[in-house]
Design a protein around this motif. Structure first.
Motif, PDB file in Angstrom:
ATOM      1  N   ASP A  19       2.970  -3.561 -10.392  1.00 50.40           N
ATOM      2  CA  ASP A  19       4.044  -4.564 -10.253  1.00 50.40           C
ATOM      3  C   ASP A  19       3.560  -5.630  -9.267  1.00 50.40           C
ATOM      4  O   ASP A  19       3.384  -5.348  -8.086  1.00 50.40           O
ATOM      5  N   ASN A  20       3.325  -6.840  -9.757  1.00 51.95           N
ATOM      6  CA  ASN A  20       2.879  -7.924  -8.876  1.00 51.95           C
ATOM      7  C   ASN A  20       4.086  -8.579  -8.198  1.00 51.95           C
ATOM      8  O   ASN A  20       4.808  -9.341  -8.818  1.00 51.95           O
ATOM      9  N   ALA A  21       4.303  -8.209  -6.941  1.00 57.20           N
ATOM     10  CA  ALA A  21       5.409  -8.798  -6.167  1.00 57.20           C
ATOM     11  C   ALA A  21       4.774  -9.750  -5.162  1.00 57.20           C
ATOM     12  O   ALA A  21       4.556  -9.410  -4.004  1.00 57.20           O
ATOM     13  N   ALA A  22       4.418 -10.952  -5.658  1.00 59.70           N
ATOM     14  CA  ALA A  22       3.597 -11.876  -4.862  1.00 59.70           C
ATOM     15  C   ALA A  22       4.419 -12.786  -3.962  1.00 59.70           C
ATOM     16  O   ALA A  22       5.607 -12.992  -4.189  1.00 59.70           O
ATOM     17  N   GLY A  23       3.764 -13.319  -2.946  1.00 58.79           N
ATOM     18  CA  GLY A  23       4.377 -14.344  -2.101  1.00 58.79           C
ATOM     19  C   GLY A  23       4.282 -14.016  -0.629  1.00 58.79           C
ATOM     20  O   GLY A  23       4.117 -12.858  -0.242  1.00 58.79           O
ATOM     21  N   ALA A  24       4.366 -15.074   0.195  1.00 60.36           N
ATOM     22  CA  ALA A  24       4.365 -14.959   1.655  1.00 60.36           C
ATOM     23  C   ALA A  24       3.214 -14.076   2.167  1.00 60.36           C
ATOM     24  O   ALA A  24       3.415 -13.192   3.003  1.00 60.36           O
ATOM     25  N   GLY A  25       2.023 -14.334   1.648  1.00 64.39           N
ATOM     26  CA  GLY A  25       0.819 -13.666   2.151  1.00 64.39           C
ATOM     27  C   GLY A  25       0.820 -12.161   2.012  1.00 64.39           C
ATOM     28  O   GLY A  25       0.154 -11.464   2.772  1.00 64.39           O
ATOM     29  N   GLY A  26       1.590 -11.642   1.060  1.00 63.65           N
ATOM     30  CA  GLY A  26       1.613 -10.187   0.830  1.00 63.65           C
ATOM     31  C   GLY A  26       2.795  -9.492   1.482  1.00 63.65           C
ATOM     32  O   GLY A  26       3.032  -8.306   1.262  1.00 63.65           O
ATOM     33  N   THR A  27       3.570 -10.252   2.289  1.00 62.95           N
ATOM     34  CA  THR A  27       4.652  -9.585   3.026  1.00 62.95           C
ATOM     35  C   THR A  27       5.868  -9.282   2.135  1.00 62.95           C
ATOM     36  O   THR A  27       6.614  -8.350   2.421  1.00 62.95           O
ATOM     37  N   ILE A  28       6.047 -10.042   1.058  1.00 64.35           N
ATOM     38  CA  ILE A  28       7.201  -9.786   0.173  1.00 64.35           C
ATOM     39  C   ILE A  28       7.026  -8.434  -0.525  1.00 64.35           C
ATOM     40  O   ILE A  28       7.916  -7.578  -0.521  1.00 64.35           O
ATOM     41  N   GLY A  29       5.857  -8.224  -1.110  1.00 62.05           N
ATOM     42  CA  GLY A  29       5.599  -6.963  -1.809  1.00 62.05           C
ATOM     43  C   GLY A  29       5.555  -5.778  -0.854  1.00 62.05           C
ATOM     44  O   GLY A  29       6.045  -4.688  -1.164  1.00 62.05           O
ATOM     45  N   SER A  30       4.986  -5.987   0.325  1.00 62.22           N
ATOM     46  CA  SER A  30       4.914  -4.900   1.313  1.00 62.22           C
ATOM     47  C   SER A  30       6.324  -4.503   1.742  1.00 62.22           C
ATOM     48  O   SER A  30       6.639  -3.318   1.898  1.00 62.22           O
ATOM     49  N   ASN A  31       7.180  -5.512   1.915  1.00 67.09           N
ATOM     50  CA  ASN A  31       8.565  -5.230   2.306  1.00 67.09           C
ATOM     51  C   ASN A  31       9.321  -4.511   1.188  1.00 67.09           C
ATOM     52  O   ASN A  31      10.139  -3.623   1.435  1.00 67.09           O
ATOM     53  N   LYS A  32       9.019  -4.880  -0.047  1.00 64.16           N
ATOM     54  CA  LYS A  32       9.670  -4.250  -1.202  1.00 64.16           C
ATOM     55  C   LYS A  32       9.428  -2.741  -1.168  1.00 64.16           C
ATOM     56  O   LYS A  32      10.330  -1.940  -1.382  1.00 64.16           O
ATOM     57  N   VAL A  33       8.199  -2.355  -0.852  1.00 63.18           N
ATOM     58  CA  VAL A  33       7.877  -0.919  -0.820  1.00 63.18           C
ATOM     59  C   VAL A  33       8.481  -0.254   0.426  1.00 63.18           C
ATOM     60  O   VAL A  33       8.965   0.870   0.360  1.00 63.18           O
ATOM     61  N   ALA A  34       8.497  -0.982   1.538  1.00 55.68           N
ATOM     62  CA  ALA A  34       9.113  -0.424   2.761  1.00 55.68           C
ATOM     63  C   ALA A  34      10.575  -0.066   2.506  1.00 55.68           C
ATOM     64  O   ALA A  34      11.099   0.887   3.072  1.00 55.68           O
ATOM     65  N   LYS A  35      11.232  -0.845   1.611  1.00 49.88           N
ATOM     66  CA  LYS A  35      12.670  -0.633   1.364  1.00 49.88           C
ATOM     67  C   LYS A  35      12.925   0.212   0.103  1.00 49.88           C
ATOM     68  O   LYS A  35      14.079   0.468  -0.240  1.00 49.88           O
ATOM     69  N   ALA A  36      11.892   0.626  -0.590  1.00 54.34           N
ATOM     70  CA  ALA A  36      12.069   1.374  -1.848  1.00 54.34           C
ATOM     71  C   ALA A  36      12.461   2.823  -1.564  1.00 54.34           C
ATOM     72  O   ALA A  36      12.293   3.320  -0.452  1.00 54.34           O
ATOM     73  N   ALA A  37      12.996   3.505  -2.593  1.00 59.12           N
ATOM     74  CA  ALA A  37      13.370   4.918  -2.441  1.00 59.12           C
ATOM     75  C   ALA A  37      12.129   5.741  -2.111  1.00 59.12           C
ATOM     76  O   ALA A  37      11.083   5.581  -2.755  1.00 59.12           O
ATOM     77  N   PRO A  38      12.221   6.624  -1.115  1.00 61.34           N
ATOM     78  CA  PRO A  38      11.030   7.403  -0.716  1.00 61.34           C
ATOM     79  C   PRO A  38      10.849   8.640  -1.591  1.00 61.34           C
ATOM     80  O   PRO A  38      10.870   9.762  -1.113  1.00 61.34           O
ATOM     81  N   ASP A  39      10.641   8.404  -2.885  1.00 60.11           N
ATOM     82  CA  ASP A  39      10.596   9.532  -3.815  1.00 60.11           C
ATOM     83  C   ASP A  39       9.234   9.698  -4.493  1.00 60.11           C
ATOM     84  O   ASP A  39       9.079  10.507  -5.409  1.00 60.11           O
ATOM     85  N   GLY A  40       8.268   8.903  -4.069  1.00 58.99           N
ATOM     86  CA  GLY A  40       6.928   9.027  -4.657  1.00 58.99           C
ATOM     87  C   GLY A  40       6.739   8.203  -5.921  1.00 58.99           C
ATOM     88  O   GLY A  40       5.656   8.196  -6.496  1.00 58.99           O
ATOM     89  N   TYR A  41       7.799   7.479  -6.335  1.00 61.04           N
ATOM     90  CA  TYR A  41       7.656   6.690  -7.563  1.00 61.04           C
ATOM     91  C   TYR A  41       7.379   5.210  -7.283  1.00 61.04           C
ATOM     92  O   TYR A  41       7.293   4.414  -8.203  1.00 61.04           O
ATOM     93  N   THR A  42       7.279   4.853  -6.006  1.00 56.88           N
ATOM     94  CA  THR A  42       6.861   3.494  -5.648  1.00 56.88           C
ATOM     95  C   THR A  42       5.818   3.613  -4.547  1.00 56.88           C
ATOM     96  O   THR A  42       6.072   4.229  -3.509  1.00 56.88           O
TER      97      THR A  42
END
Ligand code: ASP
Length: 323
Positions: free
Chosen positions: A63-86
Motif C-alpha cells: 500500500d503506497n501511502a506517500a507524502g510528507a517525506g514518509g511521515t504520512i505512511g509511517s503514521n498510518k501504521v503507528a495508528k493501525a490495529a496491532p494485529d499483524g495485518y499491517t
C-alpha cells in the motif's frame, strides 16, 4: 459470581486470541510503503513482500501511502490495529524525522514493535541528461557560479533524498532550490525530462537509468566505489571528504502487536532475506541485504537509536525543520 463471570470471559478472550495467533496469518497482510509506487522503497517492498509471503503462506499487499517525506505512511501504521495485518517498510527517514518535524504525529521509539533490518542501499548523485559538467569537480564549479538557479529534487522533508541533499548543500556550503515530490520515482522522471537539475537517490531506483545513460551519474555516497559502477567515484574521493549516507531499511508493526505475531514475522523476514530471488534482485540494484542476525527486533531498535543519536545534531546544526 462476578469474579467467575470475569474469569470466564477472560478465558474465552484468551482462547479466541490464542486461536487467532495459531492461525496467523489467515488473510492477506498489508505492507505500507510511505513513498510513491515504482520508487526505491517500493521496489524493495515488492521484492520483500514476495519473499516473505512464501514463508507466511499469505499474500502481502503493498500500500503506497506517500507524502510528507514518509511521515504520512509511517503514521498510518503507528495508528493501525496491532494485529499483524499491517506492517511498514521504512528507511533511514525513521531516524531523521524526530529532528526534522516539530509536530511528528508518532514516536519512532514508542509507536512501533520492531521486526528487523532488511537492506542497506547506497545513493547516487545524478543530474538531468543535458547537465554539461563532466565530473564532480566541474559540477561543483558550475554550482558555485549558478547555484541560485539550480534545482535539486527530493521526496519531501524526512526522505533519504532530502537528507542527502541537505548533507550535499552543507558540504558545498551552498543552498540550491529544492523541489519536493511524493517519492523519487516521479522525481527521477522529471530529472530525465530535464524539469529538475539534480537528485541524490538510492541505487534501487537509479541503477537502470544510469546504465541506460538516461541521467548523468556523478558520484556515489558509499565509502567505497560500488561493484555495479566501478567507474563512478565516491563523493568522499571527489573532494567532499567524509561524505557518506547508507539508506538502511526496517520492518515495523504497530505498538502492541502480540509477541507471537512478531516472532512469526521475524521468522518470515529471516527466511525472506535468504530467498535467492530477493538477494539477486537486491544485488543487481546495488543494495546489501542484512544478515539474518540483524533481522531481529533488537537489531532494528539498536540501529534506530544509534541513527537518531547520529543524525539529530547534524540536522539541528543545519537548522532545517518542518511544522
Ligand atoms: N525512498 C523514497 C522513495 O521510495 C525516496 C527517498 O527517501 O528519497 O521514493
Amino acid at each position: 459470581m462476578k469474579l467467575l463471570t470475569t474469569l470466564l470471559s477472560l478465558c474465552s478472550a484468551l482462547a479466541v486470541s490464542t486461536a487467532a495467533l495459531a492461525e496467523y496469518p489467515d488473510r492477506p497482510i498489508t505492507m505500507v510503503v510511505p513513498f510513491a509506487a515504482g520508487g526505491p522503497t517500493d521496489v524493495v517492498a515488492r521484492s520483500l513482500a514476495q519473499a516473505m509471503s512464501t514463508s507466511l503462506k499469505q499474500t502481502i499487499v503493498v500500500d503506497n501511502a506517500a507524502g510528507a517525506g514518509g511521515t504520512i505512511g509511517s503514521n498510518k501504521v503507528a495508528k493501525a490495529a496491532p494485529d499483524g495485518y499491517t506492517v511498514l517498510l521504512m528507511h533511514i527517514g525513521m531516524s531523521t524525522a524526530p529532528a526534522l518535524y516539530k509536530n511528528l504525529p508518532f514516536d519512532p521509539l514508542k509507536s512501533y514493535e520492531y521486526v528487523g533490518l532488511v537492506v542497506d542501499t547506497p545513493m547516487t548523485l545524478i543530474a538531468k541528461p543535458t547537465m554539461a559538467a563532466a565530473n564532480v569537480k566541474d559540477l561543483l564549479a558550475y554550482l558555485k557560479s549558478n547555484g541560485n538557479k539550480v534545482t535539486m529534487a527530493n521526496a519531501g522533508i524526512g526522505s533519504a533524498s532530502h537528507l542527502c541533499g541537505l548533507l550535499f548543500m552543507s558540504a558545498i556550503q551552498q543552498d540550491l532550490t529544492t523541489v519536493p515530490y511524493r517519492g523519487t520515482a516521479p522525481a527521477l522522471n522529471d530529472l530525465m525530462g530535464g524539469q529538475v537539475d539534480l537528485l541524490c537517490d538510492q541505487t534501487t531506483n537509479t541503477t537502470g537509468q544510469i546504465q541506460a545513460q538516461k541521467v548523468k551519474a556523478y558520484a556515489v555516497t558509499s565509502a567505497q566505489r560500488l561493484a555495479n559502477f566501478k567507474d563512478i567515484p565516491t563523493l568522499d574521493e571527489s573532494g567532499l571528504a567524509g561524505f557518506r549516507v547508507g539508506v538502511w531499511h526496517g520492518v515495523y508493526a504497530p505498538k502492541g502487536t502480540p509477541k507471537p505475531v512478531i516472532d512469526r514475522l521475524v521468522q518470515a523476514l529471516q527466511t525472506g532475506l535468504k530467498d535467492p530471488a530477493f538477494s539477486k534482485r537486491m544485488s543487481e540494484l546495488g543494495a546489501t541485504v542484512y544478515d539474518s542476525k540483524d533481522a531481529t527486533p533488537q537489531a532494528l531498535k539498536a540501529q534506530l537509536e544509534s541513527e537518531i543519536a547520529k543524525w539529530t545534531p547534524i540536522i539541528r546544526k543545519a537548522g532545517v525543520y518542518a511544522e
